[in-house]
Write a protein that holds these residues in place. Structure first.
Motif, short mmCIF file in Angstrom:
data_model
loop_
_atom_site.label_atom_id
_atom_site.label_comp_id
_atom_site.label_asym_id
_atom_site.label_seq_id
_atom_site.Cartn_x
_atom_site.Cartn_y
_atom_site.Cartn_z
N ILE A 1 -3.05 -2.65 8.17
CA ILE A 1 -3.95 -3.58 8.86
C ILE A 1 -5.36 -3.01 8.85
N LEU A 2 -6.33 -3.89 8.55
CA LEU A 2 -7.76 -3.59 8.73
C LEU A 2 -8.32 -4.65 9.65
N SER A 3 -9.26 -4.29 10.51
CA SER A 3 -9.74 -5.27 11.48
C SER A 3 -11.15 -4.96 11.96
N LYS A 4 -11.88 -6.04 12.23
CA LYS A 4 -13.15 -5.92 12.93
C LYS A 4 -12.92 -5.83 14.44
N ILE A 5 -11.76 -6.29 14.87
CA ILE A 5 -11.42 -6.37 16.29
C ILE A 5 -10.64 -5.12 16.69
N PRO A 6 -10.95 -4.52 17.84
CA PRO A 6 -10.19 -3.33 18.26
C PRO A 6 -8.69 -3.61 18.35
N ILE A 7 -7.92 -2.67 17.85
CA ILE A 7 -6.46 -2.76 17.93
C ILE A 7 -6.02 -2.30 19.31
N GLN A 8 -5.19 -3.12 19.97
CA GLN A 8 -4.69 -2.75 21.29
C GLN A 8 -3.42 -1.90 21.20
N SER A 9 -2.48 -2.34 20.37
CA SER A 9 -1.23 -1.60 20.24
C SER A 9 -0.60 -1.91 18.89
N THR A 10 0.30 -1.02 18.45
CA THR A 10 1.03 -1.24 17.20
C THR A 10 2.49 -0.87 17.40
N ASN A 11 3.33 -1.49 16.58
CA ASN A 11 4.76 -1.21 16.66
C ASN A 11 5.37 -1.56 15.31
N LEU A 12 6.42 -0.86 14.94
CA LEU A 12 7.10 -1.13 13.67
C LEU A 12 8.57 -1.41 13.94
N TYR A 13 9.04 -2.55 13.45
CA TYR A 13 10.45 -2.89 13.53
C TYR A 13 11.04 -2.81 12.13
N ARG A 14 11.97 -1.91 11.91
CA ARG A 14 12.58 -1.75 10.59
C ARG A 14 13.82 -2.64 10.49
N PHE A 15 13.88 -3.43 9.42
CA PHE A 15 15.01 -4.34 9.24
C PHE A 15 16.31 -3.54 9.09
N PRO A 16 17.34 -3.85 9.88
CA PRO A 16 18.62 -3.15 9.73
C PRO A 16 19.31 -3.48 8.41
N ILE B 1 0.89 -1.17 0.00
CA ILE B 1 0.00 0.00 0.00
C ILE B 1 0.93 1.22 0.00
N TRP B 2 1.27 1.69 -1.18
CA TRP B 2 2.29 2.73 -1.32
C TRP B 2 1.72 4.06 -1.82
N SER B 3 0.41 4.20 -1.75
CA SER B 3 -0.23 5.47 -2.08
C SER B 3 -1.25 5.78 -0.99
N SER C 1 10.02 -3.59 6.65
CA SER C 1 9.84 -3.66 8.10
C SER C 1 8.92 -4.81 8.50
N VAL C 2 8.74 -4.94 9.80
CA VAL C 2 7.72 -5.82 10.38
C VAL C 2 6.73 -4.94 11.14
N ALA C 3 5.48 -4.99 10.75
CA ALA C 3 4.42 -4.25 11.45
C ALA C 3 3.75 -5.19 12.45
N LEU D 1 -2.04 2.28 8.96
CA LEU D 1 -1.01 2.28 7.93
C LEU D 1 0.31 2.60 8.61
N PHE D 2 1.37 1.87 8.26
CA PHE D 2 2.66 2.02 8.93
C PHE D 2 3.62 2.84 8.07
N TYR D 3 4.51 3.59 8.74
CA TYR D 3 5.39 4.52 8.06
C TYR D 3 6.86 4.20 8.35
N SER D 4 7.68 4.30 7.30
CA SER D 4 9.12 4.07 7.44
C SER D 4 9.79 4.47 6.14
N GLY D 5 11.12 4.44 6.10
CA GLY D 5 11.84 4.67 4.86
C GLY D 5 11.82 6.10 4.39
N ILE D 6 12.44 6.35 3.22
CA ILE D 6 12.50 7.70 2.68
C ILE D 6 11.62 7.87 1.45
#
Length: 458
Positions: free
Chosen positions: A101-116, A66-68, A134-136, A88-93
């Motif tokens: 992510i889309l969900s019927k279930i409430p989101i509790q938390s989110t985190n993004l790990y960018r691959f070194p 999803i790049w737009s 990355s890993v969302a 929608l997760f953000y990273s990079g230049i």
């Protein structure tokens, strides 16, 4: 088990490259409309009875590419009623990692790990480095249990072998993924890993992901039947999708019909699950239909599976040798089956170590070439300066020669600066990142070999 314990997942690489993907806006619009419950496509004749309308009712949807933001805004607006929770997760230049992510279930938390480690900045036409793969990580609570969904789009292989395959990059990403999954498992989460992992079943990155203690939901849905890649390559295109869940490079996908051979169809899109916490009811490819006057929804087909959360009381005392060994626990091994598992892990980690070492040799060659180009550029530019100074007043030279010399000088200067900066900034960073993983793998191999020796002395 009640209905509230069921969880239907979708993972879908949407091929949403802005300006580059064919009919991007039309296809992403059709994807959103379909997710919202509208019928906008017609089945492929060979798969007419394969997917039912009710199969398009999901609980959690993991999207890649999803790049737009215009596409994302349309998706969330269209699906707001059915899937009120989104991210929608953000990273990079450039663009970002493309994860959502889309969900019927409430989101509790989110985190993004960018691959070194994620490709090369010099591979401008590839783009992996620029978008920040990355890993969302998104957490939910379902039926009183904590669930962590890992969504990723790992580095692409641009060739079957050689330096353009990027095996080392993808393998180290899987290594990082392995550690992330285990951290959440140890914290008590029921873990699910989804996405376009760009790795075939049985490959090194795939083996490292399975090594985290997860199981392939597609195989679990078929009573743990492993994929026979040779047999799948000889099937008809429809059989490849039905029996092999080939989500990529199938000639039944209109964006692959003219550029792929029938035996190139492969499975790259997965849902790997913690089988101690989940049962798998079913799994299959989806979004295989054709949008009229457009073509397939994406250059990948999607994958969906239905999971059932196990009763927590039945999994509270489950143990996993993989978890104990990977952190260097030297507890005694009890039986021959455990020894086999240890030997399998040694083989996987040894291959990873060899892959890293081979790539580092390639890096040495690449750095030598880069340094040579930078040196030649600098010396040539220096020579041009001396030459023009020795000629006296530049006005005495013909204009086109003077301008040409200046342009060559500027080009050489930029070349020198570019390759010098790449070597100083990226080259050293990449080398240290690979060295760190090499040391981590060596540490675990030492622990595994110690456990194996302990077993042999019992």
């Amino acid at each position: 088990m009640g209905k509230e314990n069921k969880l239907k997942l979708l993972t879908f690489n949407t091929w949403g490259l802005k300006y580059l993907s064919t009919y991007r806006k039309e296809r992403l619009t059709a994807i959103a409309d379909t997710l919202a419950g509208e019928k906008v496509a017609t089945p492929i004749p060979e798969l007419e009875d394969f997917v039912k309308d009710e199969d398009y009712n999901f609980d959690i949807i993991a999207l890649q590419e999803i790049w737009s933001e215009d596409d994302w805004n349309y998706i969330t607006k269209k699906c707001k009623t059915k899937y009120p929770y989104s991210r929608l997760f953000y990273s990079g230049i450039v663009s970002g990692p493309g994860l959502a992510i889309l969900s019927k279930i409430p989101i509790q938390s989110t985190n993004l790990y960018r691959f070194p480690i994620n490709g090369l900045p010099t591979a401008i036409t590839r783009g992996d480095w620029f978008v920040g793969k990355s890993v969302a990580i998104t957490t939910f609570e379902v039926a009183g249990q904590q669930i962590a969904v890992f969504n990723s789009h790992m580095h692409a292989p641009y060739a079957l072998s050689g330096s353009q395959n990027y095996k080392a990059h993808r393998s180290v990403q899987a290594w990082d993924f392995n550690h992330l999954v285990q951290l959440y498992k140890k914290a008590g989460y029921a873990t699910i890993l989804v996405g376009d992992l760009n790795s075939r079943p049985g490959s090194l990155p795939y083996s490292l992901l399975i090594d985290s203690g997860l199981s392939d939901s597609w195989e679990l849905s078929r009573n743990n039947k492993k994929d026979d890649l040779v047999a799948i390559s000889k099937m008809t295109p429809a059989e490849q999708i039905i029996e092999g869940c080939t989500t990529c490079d199938t000639i039944l996908n209109t964006w692959r019909t003219d550029i792929c051979e029938p035996d190139e169809a492969q499975r790259l899109d997965y849902a790997l699950v913690d089988s101690d916490k989940f049962d798998v009811l079913d799994g299959h490819a989806i979004f295989t239909d054709i949008i009229p006057h457009i073509g397939s929804f994406s250059d990948h087909f999607a994958y969906t599976c239905t999971l059932v959360l196990k009763d927590p009381s039945s999994t509270a005392n489950s143990s996993n040798i993989e978890d104990s060994v990977v952190v260097g626990n030297s507890s005694l091994i009890d039986n021959e089956n455990d020894k086999i598992k240890i030997e399998q892990r040694v083989a996987i980690y040894t291959e990873l170590l060899e892959t890293i070492q081979d790539y580092v040799k390639t890096c040495n060659t690449r750095d030598t070439i880069r340094q040579s180009i930078a040196a030649v550029s600098f010396l040539t530019f220096f020579f041009l300066i001396i030459l023009y100074l020795s000629k006296g007043d530049p006005q005495n030279l013909s204009n086109y020669k003077f301008v040409t010399g200046i342009l060559i000088g500027v080009l050489l200067t930029l070349t020198f600066v570019f390759f010098s900066l790449i070597g100083l900034a990226f080259g050293r960073s990449e080398r240290r990142a690979f060295k760190e993983v090499e040391n981590e793998v060596t540490d675990i191999l030492t622990s595994l070999n110690t456990n194996n020796k302990t077993y042999g002395s019992l």
